[in-house]
Write an enzyme that holds these catalytic residues in place. Structure first.
Site, PDB file in Angstrom:
ATOM      1  N   PRO A 120      37.109  37.535  31.449  1.00  0.00           N
ATOM      2  CA  PRO A 120      37.906  38.508  30.219  1.00  0.00           C
ATOM      3  C   PRO A 120      37.477  40.040  31.039  1.00  0.00           C
ATOM      4  CG  PRO A 120      37.541  36.496  28.939  1.00  0.00           C
ATOM      5  CD  PRO A 120      36.665  37.291  29.826  1.00  0.00           C
ATOM      6  N   GLY A 149      44.364  40.029  26.707  1.00  0.00           N
ATOM      7  CA  GLY A 149      43.264  39.229  27.060  1.00  0.00           C
ATOM      8  C   GLY A 149      42.758  40.278  27.679  1.00  0.00           C
ATOM      9  N   CYS A 150      42.285  40.290  29.015  1.00  0.00           N
ATOM     10  CA  CYS A 150      41.902  40.985  29.823  1.00  0.00           C
ATOM     11  C   CYS A 150      41.213  42.504  29.037  1.00  0.00           C
ATOM     12  CB  CYS A 150      41.908  40.729  31.174  1.00  0.00           C
ATOM     13  SG  CYS A 150      41.498  39.139  31.448  1.00  0.00           S
ATOM     14  N   ILE A 151      42.703  43.484  28.887  1.00  0.00           N
ATOM     15  CA  ILE A 151      42.308  44.181  27.998  1.00  0.00           C
ATOM     16  C   ILE A 151      41.508  44.868  26.613  1.00  0.00           C
ATOM     17  CG2 ILE A 151      43.492  46.483  27.834  1.00  0.00           C
ATOM     18  CD1 ILE A 151      44.155  45.715  30.449  1.00  0.00           C
ATOM     19  N   THR A 154      38.082  44.150  27.964  1.00  0.00           N
ATOM     20  CA  THR A 154      37.348  45.121  28.199  1.00  0.00           C
ATOM     21  C   THR A 154      37.147  46.234  27.115  1.00  0.00           C
ATOM     22  OG1 THR A 154      38.260  44.245  30.360  1.00  0.00           O
ATOM     23  CG2 THR A 154      37.909  47.294  30.318  1.00  0.00           C
TER      24      THR A 154
END
Length: 221
Positions: A120, A149-151, A154
């Site tokens: 992710p 998810g990925c935000i 990160t």
């Protein structure tokens, strides 16, 4: 009984992250699989809004010389993948699938560092933090999709790497509004400053003026 003010009463979100000496931008998963409606995960309105605003942000950032790292998510085959629970990811996020390509509206192959991530976060097992270390970045601006998810992943990794972290709300997007806002509220209480495009552009302009002033003083001496 928990009230909506309990986090605030317990001091969550009291201290702003602020901005540091040099910004860098990460652009997370603005690949065609998310930005073109013909693909199963593509074309969500919040993602398209984020794409348009990130395009504006990157135009200014590149003109000012801000480091940019972009990523897609793609795999050799299902054997290489983590245990994704999303059928569309398993079937289309492949190196040889057209949906894996970065959207040209946000991608400059002659400027951006580009990585292919397998999890992710754009920072997980990639050289992005090494690139930012060489560039002396201390403030990371997170853009892309999907917020929940990925935000989120990160942003937490950016925090864990000790970067000041800004997430412009209108430069990130998700499939649905509720998880978009819920996750921004949550990471905004703990790890990041949730801002907007206008705030971020103003920060880049201030930074560019300070940098140019410093360069001019160095040249004069």
């Amino acid at each position: 009984m928990t009230t909506r003010d309990d986090y605030q009463n317990r001091s969550y979100g009291e201290i702003p992250v602020g901005t540091g000496a040099k910004p860098g931008i990460v652009v997370v998963d603005f690949q065609k699989g998310f930005t073109e409606e013909k693909y199963p995960l593509g074309g969500a309105p919040l993602v398209m809004r984020a794409l348009a605003n990130t395009e504006k942000l990157l135009k200014v950032a590149r003109a000012y010389g801000v480091p940019v790292a972009s990523c897609n998510t793609a795999y050799m085959n299902e054997r290489e993948m983590p245990y994704w629970k999303i059928t569309a990811v398993r079937e289309t996020f492949r190196h040889d699938h057209p949906s894996a390509a970065l959207d040209p509206r946000i991608h400059d192959p002659e400027y951006d560092l580009v990585v292919c991530k397998k999890g992710p976060s754009i920072f997980f097992n990639t050289p992005v933090s090494d690139y930012f270390a060489k560039e002396r970045v201390d403030t990371v601006i997170v853009t892309g999709c999907n917020t929940s998810g990925c935000i989120r992943a990160t942003s937490i990794d950016s925090f864990s790497h000790r970067y000041r972290t800004l997430v412009p709300e209108d430069c990130v997007g998700d499939i649905e509004e509720q998880p978009h806002h819920d996750n921004l509220r949550d990471i905004g209480r703990r790890y990041v400053d949730v801002v907007d495009l206008d705030y971020t552009l103003a920060y880049l302009e201030r930074w560019a003026k300070t940098r140019d002033g410093g360069l001019n003083m160095a040249a004069a001496s």
